[in-house]
Scaffold this motif. Structure first.
Motif, PDB file in Angstrom:
ATOM      1  N   THR A   1      -3.555  -6.578   6.257  1.00 15.83           N
ATOM      2  CA  THR A   1      -3.321  -6.798   4.892  1.00 15.83           C
ATOM      3  C   THR A   1      -2.041  -6.279   4.411  1.00 15.83           C
ATOM      4  O   THR A   1      -1.704  -6.736   3.241  1.00 15.83           O
ATOM      5  CB  THR A   1      -4.537  -6.225   4.247  1.00 15.83           C
ATOM      6  N   SER A   2      -1.365  -5.379   5.048  1.00 18.83           N
ATOM      7  CA  SER A   2       0.099  -4.950   4.692  1.00 18.83           C
ATOM      8  C   SER A   2       1.050  -5.520   5.241  1.00 18.83           C
ATOM      9  O   SER A   2       2.270  -5.866   4.561  1.00 18.83           O
ATOM     10  CB  SER A   2       0.223  -3.510   4.877  1.00 18.83           C
TER      11      SER A   2
ATOM     12  N   THR B   1      -9.864  -3.705   4.142  1.00 23.74           N
ATOM     13  CA  THR B   1      -9.337  -2.362   4.341  1.00 23.74           C
ATOM     14  C   THR B   1      -9.998  -1.249   4.780  1.00 23.74           C
ATOM     15  O   THR B   1      -9.918  -0.055   5.188  1.00 23.74           O
ATOM     16  CB  THR B   1      -8.462  -1.885   3.188  1.00 23.74           C
TER      17      THR B   1
ATOM     18  N   GLY C   1       0.731  -1.284  -0.052  1.00 22.15           N
ATOM     19  CA  GLY C   1       0.019   0.024   0.061  1.00 22.15           C
ATOM     20  C   GLY C   1       0.787   1.200  -0.016  1.00 22.15           C
ATOM     21  O   GLY C   1       1.986   1.195  -0.316  1.00 22.15           O
TER      22      GLY C   1
ATOM     23  N   ASP D   1      -3.143  -7.675  -3.176  1.00 22.36           N
ATOM     24  CA  ASP D   1      -4.364  -6.568  -3.446  1.00 22.36           C
ATOM     25  C   ASP D   1      -5.513  -6.919  -4.362  1.00 22.36           C
ATOM     26  O   ASP D   1      -5.027  -7.617  -5.443  1.00 22.36           O
ATOM     27  CB  ASP D   1      -3.620  -5.149  -3.648  1.00 22.36           C
TER      28      ASP D   1
ATOM     29  N   GLU E   1      -8.760  -2.102  10.025  1.00 20.10           N
ATOM     30  CA  GLU E   1      -8.466  -3.266  10.397  1.00 20.10           C
ATOM     31  C   GLU E   1      -8.250  -3.907  11.646  1.00 20.10           C
ATOM     32  O   GLU E   1      -8.019  -4.972  12.200  1.00 20.10           O
ATOM     33  CB  GLU E   1      -7.175  -4.048   9.474  1.00 20.10           C
TER      34      GLU E   1
ATOM     35  N   GLN F   1      -8.418  -8.518   0.000  1.00 21.06           N
ATOM     36  CA  GLN F   1      -8.132  -7.586   0.773  1.00 21.06           C
ATOM     37  C   GLN F   1      -8.746  -6.253   0.779  1.00 21.06           C
ATOM     38  O   GLN F   1      -8.923  -5.572   1.536  1.00 21.06           O
ATOM     39  CB  GLN F   1      -6.675  -7.457   0.014  1.00 21.06           C
TER      40      GLN F   1
ATOM     41  N   ASP G   1      -7.148   2.513  12.168  1.00 21.72           N
ATOM     42  CA  ASP G   1      -6.677   1.596  10.999  1.00 21.72           C
ATOM     43  C   ASP G   1      -8.148   0.493  11.010  1.00 21.72           C
ATOM     44  O   ASP G   1      -8.337  -0.135  12.072  1.00 21.72           O
ATOM     45  CB  ASP G   1      -5.598   0.771  11.086  1.00 21.72           C
TER      46      ASP G   1
ATOM     47  N   LYS H   1     -11.677   0.276   2.427  1.00 17.22           N
ATOM     48  CA  LYS H   1     -11.798   1.266   1.220  1.00 17.22           C
ATOM     49  C   LYS H   1     -12.678   0.665   0.170  1.00 17.22           C
ATOM     50  O   LYS H   1     -13.070   1.976  -0.546  1.00 17.22           O
ATOM     51  CB  LYS H   1     -10.363   1.185   0.577  1.00 17.22           C
TER      52      LYS H   1
ATOM     53  N   SER I   1      -1.807  -0.854   6.814  1.00 15.24           N
ATOM     54  CA  SER I   1      -2.945  -1.677   7.176  1.00 15.24           C
ATOM     55  C   SER I   1      -2.139  -2.847   7.920  1.00 15.24           C
ATOM     56  O   SER I   1      -1.464  -3.474   7.155  1.00 15.24           O
ATOM     57  CB  SER I   1      -3.551  -1.746   5.962  1.00 15.24           C
TER      58      SER I   1
END
Length: 390
Positions: free
Chosen positions: A273-274, A220, A32, A57, A306, A216, A304, A222, A270
């Motif tokens: 996920t990151s 997130t 990310g 991603d 997450e 993902q 965050d 998003k 994140s």
């Protein structure tokens, strides 16, 4: 690392700035854009950073490329390569502009295809500033993508750099290294970018309410809104349509990259996920624990999605658990320091330094947050803090 270490160590930072080509090998497990500005700032001090990236991603234009071409995600890798770019006038700057350019979402589909054809033929305005030799390298990649593109694929919103990485992947028997080397060379990259694994995989999670989320983009916040329950566990799977866990191991190159680092950082971004996604493949924890260098976690001093229900000490315990699951004999062998700023930082889930110290990780409280308080990480402060560990 001695108790009396100085953070920031101005002497070290000044020395690195004078000769960044000989700077330290700081390795990040990330994905990310959260680390983009810090990565760019670090190029002033070292040209030897190592970025182990998640290719999982599943949203946006990267998700569309994955859906049609069955490939790992290219977008975060392309973004990090550009963050490490020299961006000097001339060809590196022209190449960076080309690789950053996206097809407009407002244009008709046929116009996007015509624009790609212009790139394939070398007549697009974005090719100006590139040498004939570079054109002769890039145009075949655009032609290959054009010929491989399914009729129903929509180019609108796609990023040129992602198309080049996809074409290079298809042309090299599904290996990501050749495309990464090409983009890095053309933009004058100062550092190494490497996917943790090169396979077409996705991340899945079970929430505390028993539901399972695959992809993902759904974790997130998003796309589709933030998750409404705490993440209980995560794993890798081979399909967005099937949550069955899949085992994958890192290759020798990834292990070597981890082994050569002079500092290993689990950075802002994140969390699941990151950061955690990068340590799910077998062998990551083993390689991290085997490296005697300092290992530092920098928790997010901001919300965050997450991390619903997670304190900083919960995050430390989670990292140690997944590092252990991927081969670290003891979690503390793979995580030794937690870098925080309690003066200006707000850690939404709470921060208990004593609980973290009880797990074997030392909490170091230093200025990290930009002015005004709550504005987020200051790239210069974090950069100089990390350099002080090396």
């Amino acid at each position: 690392m001695q108790d009396e270490m100085l953070i920031p160590d101005s002497t070290k930072c000044e020395r690195y700035m004078r000769a960044p080509q000989a700077g330290p090998r700081i390795l990040f497990f990330s994905g990310g854009t959260a680390l983009s500005e810090v990565s760019r700032e670090l190029t002033r001090y070292t040209h030897n950073t190592i970025h182990i990236m998640t290719p999982f991603d599943s949203g946006g234009s990267s998700g569309e490329l994955r859906r049609w071409f069955h490939i790992p995600a290219m977008g975060d890798i392309r973004s990090r390569l550009l963050s490490l770019s020299a961006a000097s006038p001339g060809e590196p700057q022209a190449a960076a502009a080309l690789f950053s350019h996206r097809f407009s979402m407002d244009m008709p589909r046929h116009e996007a295809t015509s624009e790609l054809a212009a790139l394939a033929g070398g007549s697009h305005p974005l090719m100006r500033g590139l040498s004939l030799q570079t054109e002769e390298i890039l145009c075949p990649h655009f032609r290959l993508f054009l010929s491989s593109m399914p009729d129903a694929f929509d180019l609108r919103g796609a990023c040129m750099g992602n198309l080049i990485l996809t074409s290079a992947y298809l042309a090299s028997s599904c290996k990501m290294a050749s495309g990464i080397r090409l983009l890095s060379a053309l933009v004058g990259g100062h550092g190494v970018v490497h996917p943790v694994v090169g396979e077409d995989m996705h991340i899945a999670a079970e929430l505390d309410d028993g539901s399972v989320v695959v992809g993902q983009h759904l974790l997130t916040g998003k796309e589709g809104g933030a998750i409404q329950a705490r993440i209980a566990r995560v794993w890798l799977t081979r399909s967005l349509d099937n949550a069955a866990p899949a085992k994958v191991s890192i290759d020798g190159e990834t292990a070597d990259r981890i082994g050569e680092a002079e500092l290993i950082c689990f950075p802002i971004g994140s969390f699941f996920t990151s950061v955690v996604a990068n340590i799910l493949p077998w062998g990551v924890g083993k390689a991290v624990a085997a490296n005697p260098c300092p290992k530092v976690f920098v928790p997010n001093p901001f919300d965050d999605p997450e991390l619903l229900g997670y304190s900083v000490e919960d995050q430390v315990a989670t990292l140690m658990a997944y590092l252990g699951a991927s081969g670290a004999p003891e979690g503390r062998d793979a995580l030794q320091y937690v870098l925080v700023d309690t003066g200006k930082g707000t850690y939404p889930g709470g921060l208990n330094p004593d609980a973290i110290e009880a797990m074997g990780a030392r909490v170091i409280d230093v200025p990290l947050i930009a002015e005004p308080a709550g504005a987020g990480i200051d790239k210069g402060l974090l950069t100089r803090a990390l350099l002080s560990f090396t």
